[in-house]
Design a protein around this motif. Structure first.
Motif, short mmCIF file in Angstrom:
data_model
loop_
_atom_site.label_atom_id
_atom_site.label_comp_id
_atom_site.label_asym_id
_atom_site.label_seq_id
_atom_site.Cartn_x
_atom_site.Cartn_y
_atom_site.Cartn_z
N ALA A 79 -105.78 4.66 11.40
CA ALA A 79 -106.00 6.02 11.94
C ALA A 79 -105.36 6.15 13.32
CB ALA A 79 -107.50 6.30 12.00
N ARG A 80 -105.46 5.10 14.14
CA ARG A 80 -104.87 5.16 15.49
C ARG A 80 -103.34 5.15 15.41
NH1 ARG A 80 -108.21 1.81 19.77
NH2 ARG A 80 -110.18 2.88 19.54
N HIS A 81 -102.82 4.33 14.52
CA HIS A 81 -101.36 4.29 14.35
C HIS A 81 -100.88 5.66 13.86
CE1 HIS A 81 -97.68 1.85 12.66
NE2 HIS A 81 -97.32 2.76 13.54
N ARG A 82 -101.63 6.25 12.94
CA ARG A 82 -101.27 7.58 12.43
C ARG A 82 -101.28 8.61 13.57
NH1 ARG A 82 -105.69 9.19 8.90
NH2 ARG A 82 -106.58 9.93 10.85
N GLU A 83 -102.33 8.56 14.41
CA GLU A 83 -102.42 9.53 15.51
C GLU A 83 -101.23 9.40 16.46
OE1 GLU A 83 -104.38 12.10 15.53
OE2 GLU A 83 -104.95 11.20 13.63
N ASP A 84 -100.85 8.17 16.78
CA ASP A 84 -99.72 7.96 17.70
C ASP A 84 -98.42 8.45 17.08
OD1 ASP A 84 -101.53 6.89 19.42
OD2 ASP A 84 -100.88 4.81 19.20
N THR A 85 -98.27 8.23 15.77
CA THR A 85 -97.03 8.67 15.09
C THR A 85 -96.97 10.20 15.09
OG1 THR A 85 -97.09 6.70 13.70
CG2 THR A 85 -95.74 8.52 12.91
N LEU A 86 -98.10 10.83 14.78
CA LEU A 86 -98.13 12.30 14.77
C LEU A 86 -97.96 12.83 16.20
CD1 LEU A 86 -101.13 12.86 12.30
CD2 LEU A 86 -98.71 13.24 11.83
N GLY A 87 -98.48 12.08 17.16
CA GLY A 87 -98.45 12.53 18.55
C GLY A 87 -97.05 12.75 19.07
N VAL A 88 -96.09 11.89 18.66
CA VAL A 88 -94.72 12.09 19.16
C VAL A 88 -93.87 12.92 18.20
CG1 VAL A 88 -94.73 9.93 20.48
CG2 VAL A 88 -93.78 9.95 18.19
N GLY A 89 -94.37 13.17 16.99
CA GLY A 89 -93.57 13.85 15.96
C GLY A 89 -93.44 15.35 16.13
N VAL A 102 -98.52 3.85 7.48
CA VAL A 102 -99.38 3.03 8.34
C VAL A 102 -100.35 2.19 7.52
CG1 VAL A 102 -99.14 4.60 10.30
CG2 VAL A 102 -101.10 4.88 8.78
N ARG A 103 -100.75 2.71 6.36
CA ARG A 103 -101.68 1.93 5.52
C ARG A 103 -100.99 0.75 4.85
NH1 ARG A 103 -106.56 3.07 5.52
NH2 ARG A 103 -107.20 5.13 6.18
N GLU A 104 -99.74 0.94 4.43
CA GLU A 104 -99.03 -0.16 3.75
C GLU A 104 -98.42 -1.16 4.73
OE1 GLU A 104 -96.58 0.35 0.45
OE2 GLU A 104 -98.02 1.60 -0.62
N GLY A 105 -98.37 -0.78 6.03
CA GLY A 105 -97.73 -1.65 7.02
C GLY A 105 -98.26 -3.08 7.01
N GLY A 132 -93.34 2.81 24.09
CA GLY A 132 -93.52 4.22 24.38
C GLY A 132 -94.16 4.99 23.24
N GLY A 133 -95.19 5.80 23.55
CA GLY A 133 -95.85 6.63 22.53
C GLY A 133 -97.00 5.91 21.84
N HIS A 134 -97.03 4.57 21.88
CA HIS A 134 -98.15 3.82 21.29
C HIS A 134 -99.27 3.76 22.33
CE1 HIS A 134 -96.09 2.11 17.73
NE2 HIS A 134 -95.01 2.14 18.49
N LYS A 135 -100.49 4.04 21.89
CA LYS A 135 -101.60 4.02 22.84
C LYS A 135 -102.16 2.61 23.03
CE LYS A 135 -102.27 8.52 23.81
NZ LYS A 135 -100.86 8.87 23.60
N MET A 136 -101.68 1.68 22.22
CA MET A 136 -102.15 0.29 22.38
C MET A 136 -101.06 -0.68 21.92
SD MET A 136 -104.65 -0.29 19.18
CE MET A 136 -106.01 0.23 20.17
N PRO A 137 -101.17 -1.94 22.33
CA PRO A 137 -100.17 -2.93 21.87
C PRO A 137 -100.23 -3.05 20.35
CG PRO A 137 -101.49 -3.82 23.67
CD PRO A 137 -102.15 -2.54 23.24
N ARG A 138 -99.05 -2.89 19.68
CA ARG A 138 -99.06 -2.87 18.21
C ARG A 138 -97.76 -3.43 17.63
NH1 ARG A 138 -100.00 2.69 17.44
NH2 ARG A 138 -102.23 2.33 17.34
N VAL A 139 -96.83 -3.78 18.49
CA VAL A 139 -95.49 -4.11 18.00
C VAL A 139 -95.32 -5.63 17.89
CG1 VAL A 139 -93.02 -3.88 18.45
CG2 VAL A 139 -94.58 -1.98 18.98
#
Ligand SMILES: Cc1cc2nc3c(=O)[nH]c(=O)nc-3n(C[C@H](O)[C@H](O)[C@H](O)COP(=O)(O)OP(=O)(O)OC[C@H]3O[C@@H](n4cnc5c(N)ncnc54)[C@H](O)[C@@H]3O)c2cc1C
Length: 551
Positions: A79-89, A102-105, A132-139
């Motif tokens: 859900a957080r990954h989805r929000e960040d993706t939508l946030g910059v889109g 994000v679910r299959e990632g 950039g654009g990610h609200k938390m470390p995810r990469v």
């Protein structure tokens, strides 16, 4: 007005009665993350032929630095990954495509681990970076900033070991073959075998992006937009081509080939400063250096104009050198080659074209609008990125939609008969009586034109002028029948350049990666729309389409 872009179906001449033929179940065009993942999946269901215009390893994927975004930390969630993706889109994402990705990632990450890829670790698990654009470390990353190389080595090792996959390297796909049945394969050229027709039950196009259309770019030489151009000629629907992402920080030194300085450098704490040593990003966005890429690129462009400078600088001197070198060995080395010691010196940077956000329209099953043709990777518009790509989401998209394309096309190939096969198909363009061409000059002129007029900041007058100039050049480039990849690449680049400029002209607003100085605001009066286009004998037909309507 119709031009040769619209009337010329195939770039090469061939006659099915006289050309060599190859038959396969699934044809995959491209060996980057998307094509490789697709081929490996399709091989569960059918025999696969994988074509790449250079070696299998030589792809844009190989150059990826920052990493792959995916949910692996306990504190994180889809859900957080989805929000960040939508946030910059900026309103152009397809929520279903975002959700799926994000679910299959995490499953795709686990599969890479099973295949032997080792992501970097810290004491608490994976060493995750915040970009950039990610609200938390995810990469996730591998060998510091060599993620693309590690990923490529893992995928290509699997490809070469899979008995149902036959690789054709250094083989140029000139065009997709189409009949009443849809896409039935491709016309190819190989120095040793000449022209061949590859007949396939299903075809997956994974030919990557088009960064080489721009004078300043992070992309390797192979990124000439071939996939989008051939898909256009074959009649697929294309979407949002005006959305080109500019990476804010590439090394700006003559001769440095615009080496990328990954976003992860800012994620690890680097500052952006102007020629006077002043940090400027906090004046443009509350997230400062970690603002979305379009914001940082435009902020740099404005700062360059204000300070009359040719570059701004990354300052990493406050990061302990041993930490920086361990995390970014490639960047440290690239800087050292030009005499820059990152612990003492500022790193000169400026933006460059980086990623093609729009592309071939696909549905959640990776189907294009042409029967039997599937697509995945940077050449597509799946709906994941919207009007701006979240950092490190493209390798993820290649993995997720590569798997989907492989499964859908593989299953379809196993279930359906081969296309009617060598038919009376032929293409015969008469030789052009016009002058010989300096192809390299056409390519350079196009790159300068695109950078100047269809770059970070656009304006209606200059976009109109760009379309006219490219259409003029077409008259003496598209009338030719070339017999080498260099010629076909330039023809493809002109085709895609004209479509990008045309789409940018028609989007009369600023949104995400697309900024119009004559329309600086986002159009909030109407629901967000895609800029769709398709080929017709009268030129490209632009069709603004509501977001979320059926592809
Ligand atoms: C410097 C750099 C750093 C990046 N860093 C990251 C990152 O950290 N994280 C991230 O998510 N994304 C990153 N990206 C973006 C990402 O690398 C690409 O979007 C992604 O790798 C594209 O994968 P792909 O499979 O679609 O295409 P590619 O990897 O470009 O592969 C394209 C394939 O198509 C083949 N092909 C093309 N045209 C033809 C033709 N006419 N005939 C035959 N074959 C053809 C090529 O030979 C190649 O095999 C980066 C990009 C660059 C340039």
């Amino acid at each position: 007005m119709a031009t040769l872009f619209d009337t010329r179906r195939y770039l090469s001449n061939f006659d099915a009665a006289r050309t060599g033929h190859v038959f396969t179940d699934v044809l995959v065009i491209g060996s980057g993350v998307a094509g490789a993942r697709a081929a490996l999946e399709a091989a569960h269901y059918a025999d696969v032929t994988l074509i790449s215009k250079r070696t299998m390893e030589d792809t844009t994927t190989r150059w990826a630095q920052g990493g792959v975004a995916a949910v692996t930390a306990e504190v994180d969630s889809p859900a957080r990954h989805r929000e960040d993706t939508l946030g910059v889109g900026c309103g152009l994402n397809h929520p279903a495509a975002v959700e799926l990705t994000v679910r299959e990632g995490p499953t795709e990450i686990q599969r890479l681990l099973d295949w032997g890829l080792r992501f970097d670790e810290s004491a608490d698990g994976f060493a995750l970076t915040r970009e950039g654009g990610h609200k938390m470390p995810r990469v996730l990353h591998a060998y510091g900033d060599a993620t693309g190389r590690a990923l490529t080595d893992t995928l290509v090792r699997k490809l070469r070991a899979e008995p149902r996959i036959r690789g054709f390297e250094d083989c140029f796909v000139i065009d997709l073959l189409t009949t009443d049945e849809g896409c039935v394969g491709a016309v190819t050229y190989h120095e040793k075998y000449g022209h061949q027709l590859v007949w396939a039950k299903t075809t997956i196009l994974a030919g990557g992006g088009c960064g080489r259309l721009y004078r300043e770019t992070t992309n390797p030489e192979l990124a000439t937009g071939d996939a989008v151009a051939m898909a256009y000629r074959a009649g697929t629907r294309l979407r949002d081509l005006e959305m080109i992402q500019f990476h804010p920080t590439t090394l700006y030194i003559a001769g440095s080939s615009r080496a990328l300085i990954s976003e992860a450098v800012r994620g690890e704490g680097a500052w952006l400063v102007d020629r006077n040593g002043q940090r400027f990003m906090t004046a443009f966005h509350p997230d400062g250096e970690l603002a979305p890429r379009d914001v940082v690129s435009r902020a740099i462009a404005i700062t360059l104009a204000q300070t009359q400078a040719t570059s701004v600088f990354l300052d990493v001197r406050h990061i302990p050198k041993k930490d920086f070198v361990k995390r970014f060995p490639y960047i440290t080395e690239s800087c050292a080659e030009f005499g820059i010691d990152v612990s003492r010196d500022l790193i000169p940077v400026r933006p460059a074209a980086h990623y093609m956000i729009g592309g071939i329209v696909t549905d959640l099953g990776a189907r294009t609008t042409v029967p039997r043709l599937y697509a995945c990777g940077e050449c597509t518009s799946t709906g994941l990125h919207g009007a701006n790509r979240l950092a490190s989401n493209s390798l993820l998209e290649g993995l997720v939609f590569g798997r989907i394309a492989g499964e859908t096309a593989g299953r379809a190939a196993a279930a359906q008969p081969a296309p009617a096969g060598p038919t009376a198909l032929h293409s015969a363009t008469p030789p052009s009586p016009k002058t010989r061409l300096d192809l390299a000059d056409v390519g350079l002129s196009l790159r300068s034109l695109m950078w100047r007029n269809v770059g970070i900041e656009r304006h209606g007058d200059r976009l109109q002028e760009t379309v006219e100039i490219i259409e003029f050049w077409t008259r003496f480039v598209l009338d030719k029948v070339f017999d080498t990849p260099e010629g076909w690449e330039v023809q493809n680049m002109l085709t895609v350049g004209r479509l990008i400029a045309g789409s940018a002209l028609r989007r009369e607003e600023s949104r995400g990666a697309h900024f119009r100085s004559d329309y600086p605001g986002t159009n909030d009066q109407a629901p967000p729309q895609h800029m769709d286009l398709r080929r017709s004998s009268d030129g490209p037909v632009f069709e603004p389409t509501a977001v979320g309507s059926a592809s």
